[in-house]
Design an enzyme around this catalytic site. Structure first.
Site, PDB file in Angstrom:
ATOM      1  CB  CYS A  23      36.577   5.014  65.711  1.00  0.00           C
ATOM      2  SG  CYS A  23      36.870   6.762  66.048  1.00  0.00           S
ATOM      3  CG  HIS A  71      55.760   4.481  68.959  1.00  0.00           C
ATOM      4  ND1 HIS A  71      55.900   5.471  69.899  1.00  0.00           N
ATOM      5  CD2 HIS A  71      55.881   5.071  67.744  1.00  0.00           C
ATOM      6  CE1 HIS A  71      56.109   6.627  69.285  1.00  0.00           C
ATOM      7  NE2 HIS A  71      56.087   6.415  67.976  1.00  0.00           N
ATOM      8  CD  GLU A 129      39.611   8.481  71.707  1.00  0.00           C
ATOM      9  OE1 GLU A 129      39.290   7.315  71.832  1.00  0.00           O
ATOM     10  OE2 GLU A 129      38.997   9.268  70.972  1.00  0.00           O
TER      11      GLU A 129
END
Length: 141
Positions: A23, A71, A129
């Protein structure tokens, strides 16, 4: 007690600066914001009689919130080198700087506070998530 729940999704990228693992790299998620609202009484008159809150009102707010992050590359303040940030800005990428590490836990609290400031009776906010993993934030009296 009555409860209403609505959700909205957005796709965006983030990374965890200083994290030891995958991550630490830029990666994307299909984030889902799921908000729960509560109250003791339904409206007793008017066009919204029999409702706690009009679903259209809460759907609008949650979708609007999700759309504002869609986005984008979400990054923690100070986590990108100035030259990297300048290059991304020069490319006109949608960048969203947040004053916290962009984890599901921190987003759950952040979104809760935004919704609460709108005067909506938010009980909790979950941020997914992945379809299997979420963080839940709520304030208990």
């Amino acid at each position: 007690m009555y409860y209403l729940k609505t959700s909205a999704a957005f796709d965006s990228a983030h990374f965890l600066a200083g994290y030891e693992g995958k991550c630490a790299n830029i990666h994307g998620h299909r984030w889902i914001i799921e908000a729960t609202f509560n109250g003791d009484e339904l409206r007793s008159s008017g066009t919204k009689r029999g409702m706690l809150i009009d679903f259209s009102d809460i759907k609008y707010e949650i979708r609007r919130l999700a759309q504002s992050f869609d986005h984008a590359l979400i990054y923690e303040s100070g986590s990108l080198k100035p030259t990297t940030l300048a290059a991304l800005q020069e490319e006109d990428f949608l960048l969203i700087e947040v004053p916290f590490r962009p984890t599901a836990e921190n987003f759950a609290e952040y979104f809760y506070n935004i919704i609460n400031k709108k005067g909506l009776p938010v009980k909790s906010v979950a941020v997914y998530e992945t379809p299997e993993n979420c963080a839940l934030y709520e304030v208990t009296p």
